[in-house]
Design an enzyme around this catalytic site. Sequence first.
Site, PDB file in Angstrom:
ATOM      1  N   HIS A  25      -7.345  -6.112   0.880  1.00 55.67           N
ATOM      2  CA  HIS A  25      -6.047  -5.247   1.022  1.00 55.67           C
ATOM      3  C   HIS A  25      -5.369  -5.594   2.476  1.00 55.67           C
ATOM      4  O   HIS A  25      -4.468  -5.043   2.645  1.00 55.67           O
ATOM      5  CB  HIS A  25      -6.723  -3.823   1.362  1.00 55.67           C
ATOM      6  CG  HIS A  25      -5.621  -2.800   1.122  1.00 55.67           C
ATOM      7  ND1 HIS A  25      -4.893  -2.409  -0.127  1.00 55.67           N
ATOM      8  CD2 HIS A  25      -5.018  -1.990   2.085  1.00 55.67           C
ATOM      9  CE1 HIS A  25      -4.249  -1.434   0.182  1.00 55.67           C
ATOM     10  NE2 HIS A  25      -4.036  -1.124   1.440  1.00 55.67           N
ATOM     11  N   SER A  79       0.782  -1.159  -0.007  1.00 60.54           N
ATOM     12  CA  SER A  79       0.109  -0.061  -0.014  1.00 60.54           C
ATOM     13  C   SER A  79       0.888   1.301  -0.125  1.00 60.54           C
ATOM     14  O   SER A  79       1.811   1.520  -1.012  1.00 60.54           O
ATOM     15  CB  SER A  79      -0.837   0.075   1.457  1.00 60.54           C
ATOM     16  OG  SER A  79      -2.062   0.754   1.224  1.00 60.54           O
ATOM     17  N   ASP A 104     -10.054  -5.755  -3.072  1.00 62.51           N
ATOM     18  CA  ASP A 104      -9.452  -4.717  -2.086  1.00 62.51           C
ATOM     19  C   ASP A 104     -10.832  -3.435  -2.499  1.00 62.51           C
ATOM     20  O   ASP A 104     -10.857  -2.878  -3.688  1.00 62.51           O
ATOM     21  CB  ASP A 104      -8.159  -4.192  -3.110  1.00 62.51           C
ATOM     22  CG  ASP A 104      -7.322  -3.266  -2.279  1.00 62.51           C
ATOM     23  OD1 ASP A 104      -7.918  -2.515  -1.386  1.00 62.51           O
ATOM     24  OD2 ASP A 104      -6.271  -3.463  -1.906  1.00 62.51           O
TER      25      ASP A 104
END
Length: 276
Positions: free
Chosen positions: A254, A145, A221
């Site tokens: 995620h 991320s 995600d």
Amino acid sequence: MNRIERHAVFQGWQDVYQHQSQTLGCQMNVGVYLPPQVETEKLPVLYWLSGLTCTEQNFITKAGAQRYAAEHGIIIVAPDTSPRGDDVADDEAYDLGKGAGFYLNATQQPWARHYRMYDYIVHELPALIEASLPATQERSISGHSMGGHGALTIALREPGRYRSVSAFSPIVAPSQVPWGQKAFAAYLGDDQEAWKAHDTVELLKSASERLPLLVDQGLADDFLENQLRPELLRAACEGTGHPLTLNLRPGYDHSYYFIASFIGDHIAHHAAALKR
């Protein structure tokens, strides 16, 4: 470095060290996995950069990476995601301030005093690791991320410094998405030309090294369409001829469940580059 944690895992040691950072002007924690091979030889290092809200703990407790690092003989260094301390500037939001350093050197107040994560990751921390531990100067870099953003941009900005780079769910075009726009405006100011130096899609336009990019992205995600936008990375690589392996994984989100599912592939990717 002062060791504050030690846990035996896969015949090696998962340590946490604490040290005073001259670059950041504060005390920092760093997770370090030392595989069993360090008993007889120096080993290459994979630097892992974590995402928003994380500390050094998230990756070392959730990713399951130690098994693969032991198999391939790789040290893993997992630093914190921002400076820490009572005198370090912060914000009430999760995506700015502590836990949200974005792996750049801030130029705007009140952030500029401590938020120099780029210099910390690229220069101070490797020098410390290589001087204090049985580590060689062969390095790779990866992250998730915000940390995926950090890994990709640092590798592109530092040709020859890393043998390989990979990312999970990276913020590939921070100048074009809310997370990046908020952080960049705060840390770097309103001049969007300055933002380009920390934007993977922009950096690909002038990259002098064709280091292959390995990226895994979950298709379930929640941040896929609004914050991550892997299609922009694919287009940028196609436009410049930069080598990219983009794995789009149906059903994965995620979280660290996603990372744990494919971290073995990424460590094998880095091992192939570090051991050649």
